[in-house]
Scaffold this motif. Structure first.
Motif, PDB file in Angstrom:
ATOM      1  N   ASP A  48       0.824  -1.263   0.037  1.00  0.00           N
ATOM      2  CA  ASP A  48       0.035  -0.031   0.198  1.00  0.00           C
ATOM      3  C   ASP A  48       0.761   1.442   0.063  1.00  0.00           C
ATOM      4  O   ASP A  48       0.446   2.369   0.444  1.00  0.00           O
ATOM      5  CB  ASP A  48      -0.985   0.068   1.241  1.00  0.00           C
ATOM      6  N   THR A  79      -3.034   4.860  -7.382  1.00  0.00           N
ATOM      7  CA  THR A  79      -3.979   4.009  -7.620  1.00  0.00           C
ATOM      8  C   THR A  79      -3.892   2.649  -7.435  1.00  0.00           C
ATOM      9  O   THR A  79      -4.732   1.940  -6.491  1.00  0.00           O
ATOM     10  CB  THR A  79      -4.742   4.094  -8.968  1.00  0.00           C
ATOM     11  N   ARG A  82      -3.647   1.782  -3.669  1.00  0.00           N
ATOM     12  CA  ARG A  82      -5.011   1.872  -2.880  1.00  0.00           C
ATOM     13  C   ARG A  82      -5.830   0.317  -3.086  1.00  0.00           C
ATOM     14  O   ARG A  82      -6.872   0.251  -2.259  1.00  0.00           O
ATOM     15  CB  ARG A  82      -5.923   2.894  -3.282  1.00  0.00           C
ATOM     16  N   LYS A  83      -5.404  -0.393  -3.965  1.00  0.00           N
ATOM     17  CA  LYS A  83      -6.214  -1.668  -4.267  1.00  0.00           C
ATOM     18  C   LYS A  83      -5.793  -2.602  -3.331  1.00  0.00           C
ATOM     19  O   LYS A  83      -4.713  -2.795  -2.476  1.00  0.00           O
ATOM     20  CB  LYS A  83      -5.772  -2.077  -5.631  1.00  0.00           C
TER      21      LYS A  83
END
Length: 83
Positions: A48, A79, A82-83
């Motif tokens: 992260d 992006t 954040r997954k």
């Protein structure tokens, strides 16, 4: 990403550099150092976190295009983080 891969510059992953931004885990941005030698910045996603790896012992000088590439790489990496 392991320490050895980090020290060698660009993180090599099973994913190719041609992977879509949606799945990519690292990006390369061309730059120059203060003596005008060619260098690269690496933007890596590690779980992260987004890591920005510059040329060891050097400053990175970016052209306007390099700044746009860095901005895009950082946005895409954020992006992914954040997954």
């Amino acid at each position: 990403m392991d320490e050895q891969a980090r020290e060698t510059g660009i993180g090599r992953t099973a994913e190719s550099a041609a992977a879509s931004a949606e799945h990519r885990r690292w990006w390369q941005v061309d730059c120059r150092d203060l003596s005008n030698a060619h260098r690269t910045l690496a933007v890596l996603v590690d779980r992260d976190e987004v890591e920005l790896v510059g040329p060891p012992g050097h400053a990175a000088v970016l052209s306007a295009l390099g700044v746009r590439q860095l901005s895009t790489a950082l946005r895409d990496a954020a992006t992914q983080a954040r997954k």
